[in-house]
Scaffold this motif. Sequence first.
Motif, PDB file in Angstrom:
ATOM      1  N   LYS A   7      38.522  42.822  39.941  1.00  0.00           N
ATOM      2  CA  LYS A   7      37.347  43.019  40.717  1.00  0.00           C
ATOM      3  C   LYS A   7      37.217  41.930  41.687  1.00  0.00           C
ATOM      4  O   LYS A   7      36.894  42.217  42.841  1.00  0.00           O
ATOM      5  N   THR A   8      37.468  40.730  41.333  1.00  0.00           N
ATOM      6  CA  THR A   8      36.994  39.798  42.249  1.00  0.00           C
ATOM      7  C   THR A   8      38.323  38.651  42.083  1.00  0.00           C
ATOM      8  O   THR A   8      38.753  38.354  40.836  1.00  0.00           O
ATOM      9  N   TRP A   9      38.564  38.087  43.004  1.00  0.00           N
ATOM     10  CA  TRP A   9      39.619  36.805  43.272  1.00  0.00           C
ATOM     11  C   TRP A   9      38.775  35.509  43.554  1.00  0.00           C
ATOM     12  O   TRP A   9      37.878  35.729  44.774  1.00  0.00           O
ATOM     13  N   GLU A  10      38.862  34.493  43.005  1.00  0.00           N
ATOM     14  CA  GLU A  10      38.017  33.419  43.353  1.00  0.00           C
ATOM     15  C   GLU A  10      39.055  32.128  43.248  1.00  0.00           C
ATOM     16  O   GLU A  10      40.094  32.177  42.799  1.00  0.00           O
ATOM     17  N   LYS A  25      44.284  30.976  43.115  1.00  0.00           N
ATOM     18  CA  LYS A  25      43.401  32.168  42.937  1.00  0.00           C
ATOM     19  C   LYS A  25      43.413  32.814  41.578  1.00  0.00           C
ATOM     20  O   LYS A  25      44.362  32.941  41.267  1.00  0.00           O
ATOM     21  N   ALA A  27      41.516  35.653  38.719  1.00  0.00           N
ATOM     22  CA  ALA A  27      40.921  37.244  38.741  1.00  0.00           C
ATOM     23  C   ALA A  27      39.926  36.923  37.457  1.00  0.00           C
ATOM     24  O   ALA A  27      40.316  36.621  36.257  1.00  0.00           O
ATOM     25  N   ASP A  28      38.865  37.582  37.651  1.00  0.00           N
ATOM     26  CA  ASP A  28      37.884  37.457  36.728  1.00  0.00           C
ATOM     27  C   ASP A  28      37.632  36.200  35.811  1.00  0.00           C
ATOM     28  O   ASP A  28      37.250  36.533  34.660  1.00  0.00           O
ATOM     29  N   GLU A  65      32.278  29.035  44.026  1.00  0.00           N
ATOM     30  CA  GLU A  65      33.763  28.371  44.219  1.00  0.00           C
ATOM     31  C   GLU A  65      33.762  27.156  44.861  1.00  0.00           C
ATOM     32  O   GLU A  65      32.909  27.035  45.764  1.00  0.00           O
TER      33      GLU A  65
END
Length: 76
Positions: A7-10, A25, A27-28, A65
Amino acid sequence: METINVKTWETAVLDGGPADGLRMKVADRPRVIQVTYPCQVEAAPQGLRADGVYIYRRDHDSASEPLRYGFDIASP
């Protein structure tokens, strides 16, 4: 082959240990990141390798982040 629905990369940063300052990076928001570091092996059979394993745990106070992961000194 299994597909991963991310769903998201941070952005995350590792604090302490052998990977101090490494940015990546994730994920989740994983709770733990495992880092391996190659070791020198003397007179090893063909194809054998050894890696040191280090564990970084997510700082739960890190809400934005970059996410911060601290070195777990008790990791093997």
